[in-house]
Scaffold this motif. Structure first.
Motif, PDB file in Angstrom:
ATOM      1  N   ASP A 169       0.541  -1.104  -0.046  1.00  0.00           N
ATOM      2  CA  ASP A 169       0.013  -0.150   0.388  1.00  0.00           C
ATOM      3  C   ASP A 169       0.955   1.268  -0.204  1.00  0.00           C
ATOM      4  O   ASP A 169       0.252   2.648  -0.495  1.00  0.00           O
ATOM      5  CB  ASP A 169      -1.184  -0.220   0.880  1.00  0.00           C
ATOM      6  N   VAL A 170       2.130   1.362   0.659  1.00  0.00           N
ATOM      7  CA  VAL A 170       3.016   2.487   0.233  1.00  0.00           C
ATOM      8  C   VAL A 170       3.764   1.784  -1.022  1.00  0.00           C
ATOM      9  O   VAL A 170       3.929   3.728  -1.184  1.00  0.00           O
ATOM     10  CB  VAL A 170       3.801   2.346   1.703  1.00  0.00           C
ATOM     11  N   LEU A 171       3.756   1.439  -1.352  1.00  0.00           N
ATOM     12  CA  LEU A 171       4.496   1.876  -2.772  1.00  0.00           C
ATOM     13  C   LEU A 171       3.459   2.363  -3.941  1.00  0.00           C
ATOM     14  O   LEU A 171       3.334   3.011  -5.017  1.00  0.00           O
ATOM     15  CB  LEU A 171       5.029  -0.165  -3.367  1.00  0.00           C
ATOM     16  N   LEU A 172       2.322   1.523  -3.715  1.00  0.00           N
ATOM     17  CA  LEU A 172       1.041   1.931  -4.210  1.00  0.00           C
ATOM     18  C   LEU A 172       0.684   3.543  -4.710  1.00  0.00           C
ATOM     19  O   LEU A 172       0.241   4.277  -5.184  1.00  0.00           O
ATOM     20  CB  LEU A 172      -0.437   1.497  -4.142  1.00  0.00           C
ATOM     21  N   ARG A 173       0.698   4.102  -3.308  1.00  0.00           N
ATOM     22  CA  ARG A 173       0.845   5.515  -2.601  1.00  0.00           C
ATOM     23  C   ARG A 173       1.792   6.626  -3.653  1.00  0.00           C
ATOM     24  O   ARG A 173       1.377   7.271  -4.487  1.00  0.00           O
ATOM     25  CB  ARG A 173       1.165   5.712  -1.656  1.00  0.00           C
ATOM     26  N   LEU A 174       3.319   5.490  -3.488  1.00  0.00           N
ATOM     27  CA  LEU A 174       4.189   6.390  -4.653  1.00  0.00           C
ATOM     28  C   LEU A 174       3.778   6.524  -6.633  1.00  0.00           C
ATOM     29  O   LEU A 174       4.553   6.349  -6.583  1.00  0.00           O
ATOM     30  CB  LEU A 174       5.894   6.167  -4.763  1.00  0.00           C
ATOM     31  N   LEU A 175       2.804   5.532  -6.616  1.00  0.00           N
ATOM     32  CA  LEU A 175       2.737   5.732  -8.176  1.00  0.00           C
ATOM     33  C   LEU A 175       1.388   6.762  -8.336  1.00  0.00           C
ATOM     34  O   LEU A 175       1.949   7.296  -9.502  1.00  0.00           O
ATOM     35  CB  LEU A 175       1.981   4.458  -9.074  1.00  0.00           C
ATOM     36  N   SER A 193      13.719  -1.998   9.319  1.00  0.00           N
ATOM     37  CA  SER A 193      12.150  -1.551  10.934  1.00  0.00           C
ATOM     38  C   SER A 193      11.883  -0.287  10.401  1.00  0.00           C
ATOM     39  O   SER A 193      10.459  -0.559  11.787  1.00  0.00           O
ATOM     40  CB  SER A 193      13.793  -1.617  11.948  1.00  0.00           C
ATOM     41  N   LEU A 194      11.477   0.090  10.046  1.00  0.00           N
ATOM     42  CA  LEU A 194      10.620   1.030   9.921  1.00  0.00           C
ATOM     43  C   LEU A 194       9.312   1.402   9.892  1.00  0.00           C
ATOM     44  O   LEU A 194       8.690   0.147   8.590  1.00  0.00           O
ATOM     45  CB  LEU A 194      10.612   2.297   8.757  1.00  0.00           C
ATOM     46  N   GLN A 195       7.802   1.467  10.977  1.00  0.00           N
ATOM     47  CA  GLN A 195       6.591   0.746  10.429  1.00  0.00           C
ATOM     48  C   GLN A 195       6.177   1.819   9.706  1.00  0.00           C
ATOM     49  O   GLN A 195       6.183   2.841   9.119  1.00  0.00           O
ATOM     50  CB  GLN A 195       5.976   1.472  12.045  1.00  0.00           C
ATOM     51  N   ALA A 196       5.022   0.994   9.279  1.00  0.00           N
ATOM     52  CA  ALA A 196       4.770   1.562   7.643  1.00  0.00           C
ATOM     53  C   ALA A 196       3.641   2.662   8.290  1.00  0.00           C
ATOM     54  O   ALA A 196       3.384   3.175   7.461  1.00  0.00           O
ATOM     55  CB  ALA A 196       3.934   0.319   7.579  1.00  0.00           C
ATOM     56  N   ASN A 197       3.292   3.016   9.112  1.00  0.00           N
ATOM     57  CA  ASN A 197       2.369   4.178   9.865  1.00  0.00           C
ATOM     58  C   ASN A 197       2.959   5.350   9.979  1.00  0.00           C
ATOM     59  O   ASN A 197       2.725   5.950   8.972  1.00  0.00           O
ATOM     60  CB  ASN A 197       1.439   3.940  10.630  1.00  0.00           C
ATOM     61  N   VAL A 198       4.697   5.258   9.763  1.00  0.00           N
ATOM     62  CA  VAL A 198       5.121   5.808   9.449  1.00  0.00           C
ATOM     63  C   VAL A 198       6.106   6.022   8.209  1.00  0.00           C
ATOM     64  O   VAL A 198       5.628   7.851   8.330  1.00  0.00           O
ATOM     65  CB  VAL A 198       6.971   5.948  10.680  1.00  0.00           C
ATOM     66  N   MET A 199       5.559   5.525   7.208  1.00  0.00           N
ATOM     67  CA  MET A 199       6.220   6.143   6.118  1.00  0.00           C
ATOM     68  C   MET A 199       4.774   6.868   5.762  1.00  0.00           C
ATOM     69  O   MET A 199       5.176   7.038   4.650  1.00  0.00           O
ATOM     70  CB  MET A 199       6.600   5.211   5.498  1.00  0.00           C
ATOM     71  N   HIS A 200       3.403   6.088   5.483  1.00  0.00           N
ATOM     72  CA  HIS A 200       2.114   6.770   5.583  1.00  0.00           C
ATOM     73  C   HIS A 200       2.353   7.982   5.688  1.00  0.00           C
ATOM     74  O   HIS A 200       2.030   9.104   5.454  1.00  0.00           O
ATOM     75  CB  HIS A 200       1.114   6.223   5.629  1.00  0.00           C
ATOM     76  N   GLU A 201       2.803   8.264   7.671  1.00  0.00           N
ATOM     77  CA  GLU A 201       2.604   9.956   8.211  1.00  0.00           C
ATOM     78  C   GLU A 201       3.585  10.730   7.438  1.00  0.00           C
ATOM     79  O   GLU A 201       3.396  11.869   6.692  1.00  0.00           O
ATOM     80  CB  GLU A 201       2.744   9.660   9.375  1.00  0.00           C
ATOM     81  N   ARG A 202       5.022  10.097   6.710  1.00  0.00           N
ATOM     82  CA  ARG A 202       5.359  11.353   6.148  1.00  0.00           C
ATOM     83  C   ARG A 202       5.099  11.209   4.732  1.00  0.00           C
ATOM     84  O   ARG A 202       5.127  12.351   4.003  1.00  0.00           O
ATOM     85  CB  ARG A 202       6.886  10.276   5.855  1.00  0.00           C
ATOM     86  N   LEU A 203       4.288  10.432   4.099  1.00  0.00           N
ATOM     87  CA  LEU A 203       3.896  10.238   2.560  1.00  0.00           C
ATOM     88  C   LEU A 203       2.629  11.426   2.930  1.00  0.00           C
ATOM     89  O   LEU A 203       2.899  12.360   2.078  1.00  0.00           O
ATOM     90  CB  LEU A 203       3.699   8.907   1.621  1.00  0.00           C
ATOM     91  N   ASP A 204       2.149  11.316   3.854  1.00  0.00           N
ATOM     92  CA  ASP A 204       1.128  12.726   3.802  1.00  0.00           C
ATOM     93  C   ASP A 204       1.669  13.892   3.667  1.00  0.00           C
ATOM     94  O   ASP A 204       1.000  15.141   3.510  1.00  0.00           O
ATOM     95  CB  ASP A 204       0.087  11.899   5.602  1.00  0.00           C
ATOM     96  N   ALA A 205       2.609  14.049   5.171  1.00  0.00           N
ATOM     97  CA  ALA A 205       3.157  15.001   5.184  1.00  0.00           C
ATOM     98  C   ALA A 205       4.167  15.857   3.755  1.00  0.00           C
ATOM     99  O   ALA A 205       4.219  16.688   3.804  1.00  0.00           O
ATOM    100  CB  ALA A 205       4.451  15.029   6.202  1.00  0.00           C
ATOM    101  N   LEU A 206       3.923  14.522   2.944  1.00  0.00           N
ATOM    102  CA  LEU A 206       5.133  15.315   1.441  1.00  0.00           C
ATOM    103  C   LEU A 206       3.744  15.755   0.315  1.00  0.00           C
ATOM    104  O   LEU A 206       3.972  15.453  -0.240  1.00  0.00           O
ATOM    105  CB  LEU A 206       6.152  13.837   1.001  1.00  0.00           C
ATOM    106  N   GLY A 207       2.084  15.760   1.179  1.00  0.00           N
ATOM    107  CA  GLY A 207       1.737  15.638   0.567  1.00  0.00           C
ATOM    108  C   GLY A 207       1.210  14.386  -1.332  1.00  0.00           C
ATOM    109  O   GLY A 207       0.597  15.129  -2.105  1.00  0.00           O
ATOM    110  N   VAL A 208       1.711  13.133  -0.762  1.00  0.00           N
ATOM    111  CA  VAL A 208       1.319  12.283  -1.704  1.00  0.00           C
ATOM    112  C   VAL A 208       0.426  11.489  -1.537  1.00  0.00           C
ATOM    113  O   VAL A 208      -0.265  10.482  -0.036  1.00  0.00           O
ATOM    114  CB  VAL A 208       1.925  11.512  -1.535  1.00  0.00           C
ATOM    115  N   PRO A 209      -1.097  12.151  -1.746  1.00  0.00           N
ATOM    116  CA  PRO A 209      -2.433  10.621  -1.758  1.00  0.00           C
ATOM    117  C   PRO A 209      -2.706   9.927  -1.489  1.00  0.00           C
ATOM    118  O   PRO A 209      -1.749   8.392  -1.484  1.00  0.00           O
ATOM    119  CB  PRO A 209      -2.982  11.056  -3.394  1.00  0.00           C
ATOM    120  N   ARG A 210      -3.047   8.929  -0.032  1.00  0.00           N
ATOM    121  CA  ARG A 210      -3.301   8.179   0.122  1.00  0.00           C
ATOM    122  C   ARG A 210      -4.229   6.982  -0.844  1.00  0.00           C
ATOM    123  O   ARG A 210      -5.712   7.135  -1.533  1.00  0.00           O
ATOM    124  CB  ARG A 210      -4.483   7.983   1.475  1.00  0.00           C
TER     125      ARG A 210
END
Length: 462
Positions: free
Chosen positions: A21-27, A445-462
């Motif tokens: 789901d993180v990789l799909l956001r990066l598309l 070891s980084l948790q997926a929720n942290v990745m999602h939060e960083r993508l949120d901060a960077l303006g990448v849609p969910r």
């Protein structure tokens, strides 16, 4: 700021534990700065499913260049609606000092039959396709494709070769004659009289079969590059090449000095030098040699170029590896560590610590590179390069990682931020520090929720 944002996106994209789901956001277009990662990392099928139908051609083209996914996954782009994507797919990926999975044979056939000429032509010349498919192009209506078939000369019948040698197209005839000249000096002579460009001429002189008369003609020429190529041609008559041992050009004398027929005594009387910083391609007959005794002789030789070349030989015996690992010439040891998987780990480590070339980090991936005990050995070393090695220790303690994370040298703190044993609170803190955030965001070891939060901060849609 833009570069920092892009670096953060790339770090998440390269994180080996990033879930689907993180990789799909990066598309999303907002994460386009991270798309380059999809050329260099494995991808789950769900992400590939999304890429092959993605509306952005740039993303699909990037994936077409991937050297980290299977040939089957990359081959799904054979049906891409845009010919430029299929063109990229037709060209074999070219990762530095490594290979890439081949496309499935049905995909190769499709690309060789693509309706767009530029796609099928790139496939024929640059696709690293099955030689039998390339040989099958010898009767193609497109002269460009017939020319490509000359690259599979050994698989062609005599009648096919004869037809290509007299093809109505000038380029096809030249390619066929270049392919034929390795075994037939007649075609070498024809080519050298035909006005080749300088690069092709040198290749013909270096690899073509040679009569004594033709070799004498080249040896008497004014072009030193021609004479050097002749000296390197193991098919050239030795008595002609011997006369070049006193050539006024050092490059020619150097080429003569590595002839396979010469003894150590004969090499010693030739006036040549090989300096520590001289960049020389491996001598081809040494690099491809399969005779262990011959390779041992090269490893024992006083000729630095022969020893460097032996270090690159795939079939170098173990005793020669051991001998060259103590060679006085640093380039010999570096080449040995780059090419031989059995070199002792301490030799690889020492070579790495002295390495001044941009590819130094590749030595860290050597199968024998030592890692255990590095925390105790290097964590307090005054040299930051050595302190950074402490992080490679799989048993490094959390207290040592914490100390290294606070190191004044960014290379050390960054290395510590990427270690999977870094305590979670320190990892989160490292994600917010400019000097360490990139490594921390790549930390598996980084948790997926942290990745999602960083993508949120960077303006990448969910």
């Amino acid at each position: 700021m833009f570069d920092r944002r892009r670096n953060q996106l790339n770090a998440i994209a390269f994180n080996t534990s990033a879930p689907t789901d993180v990789l799909l956001r990066l598309l999303h277009q907002e994460a386009a700065g991270a798309w380059g990662a999809f050329m260099a990392r494995p991808l789950p099928d769900e992400v590939v499913d999304a890429i092959v139908v993605h509306p952005e051609r740039r993303l699909r083209s990037t994936f077409a260049e991937s050297f980290a996914v299977s040939g089957e996954q990359r081959g799904r782009l054979v049906d891409d609606p845009h010919f430029r994507v299929r063109q990229v797919l037709a060209n074999a990926p070219n990762p530095f000092r490594s290979g890439a999975p081949s496309l499935p044979l049905p995909v190769q056939r499709r690309l060789l039959d693509d309706p767009e000429p530029i796609v099928r032509r790139d496939a024929a010349f640059y696709g690293n396709f099955d030689d039998r498919l390339i040989a099958g192009l010898c009767d193609h209506e497109d002269a460009f494709m017939r020319g490509a078939s000359c690259g599979s000369w050994s698989l062609l019948s005599e009648s096919d070769r004869e037809r290509l040698l007299h093809d109505p197209d000038d380029d096809v005839r030249q390619r066929a004659r270049i392919a034929a000249c390795g075994a037939d000096a007649f075609w070498t002579g024809v080519l050298l009289e035909s006005g080749l460009d300088a690069s092709s001429r040198r290749d013909v002189i270096r690899y073509g079969a040679m009569t004594a008369a033709l070799a004498e003609q080249v040896a008497a020429g004014v072009d030193a590059s021609d004479r050097q190529a002749l000296a390197l041609n193991t098919r050239a008559p030795l008595d002609v090449v011997r006369k070049l041992a006193d050539d006024p050009e050092h490059s020619v004398r150097l080429a003569v000095s590595v002839r396979p027929e010469f003894t150590e005594a004969e090499r010693a009387v030739i006036d040549y030098t090989v300096g520590p910083s001289d960049r020389l391609d491996p001598v081809e007959w040494v690099r491809t040699c399969e005779d262990a005794d011959v390779l041992r002789d090269c490893a024992r030789s006083s000729h630095t170029w022969l020893r460097r070349s032996a270090a690159c030989a795939e079939h170098l015996p173990a005793d020669a590896v051991e001998l060259l690992s103590h060679d006085d010439d640093y380039a010999v040891r570096l080449l040995l560590c780059e090419r031989q998987p059995t070199v002792d780990g301490e030799v690889v480590l020492e070579t790495y610590l002295k390495c001044q070339v941009i590819t130094a980090s590749l030595l860290l991936s050597h199968p024998n590179f030592p890692k255990a005990g590095h925390a105790e050995r290097f964590a307090d070393d005054p040299d930051p390069v050595k302190r950074a090695l402490a992080v490679l220790d799989p048993d490094v303690g959390a207290d040592v990682l914490a100390r290294l994370l606070a190191d004044d040298e960014s290379t050390v703190s960054s290395a510590a931020a990427g270690h999977p044993a870094l305590p979670p609170d320190l990892l989160l803190r490292a994600c917010d520090e400019p000097a360490t955030e990139t490594s921390a965001l790549r930390n598996p070891s980084l948790q997926a929720n942290v990745m999602h939060e960083r993508l949120d901060a960077l303006g990448v849609p969910r």
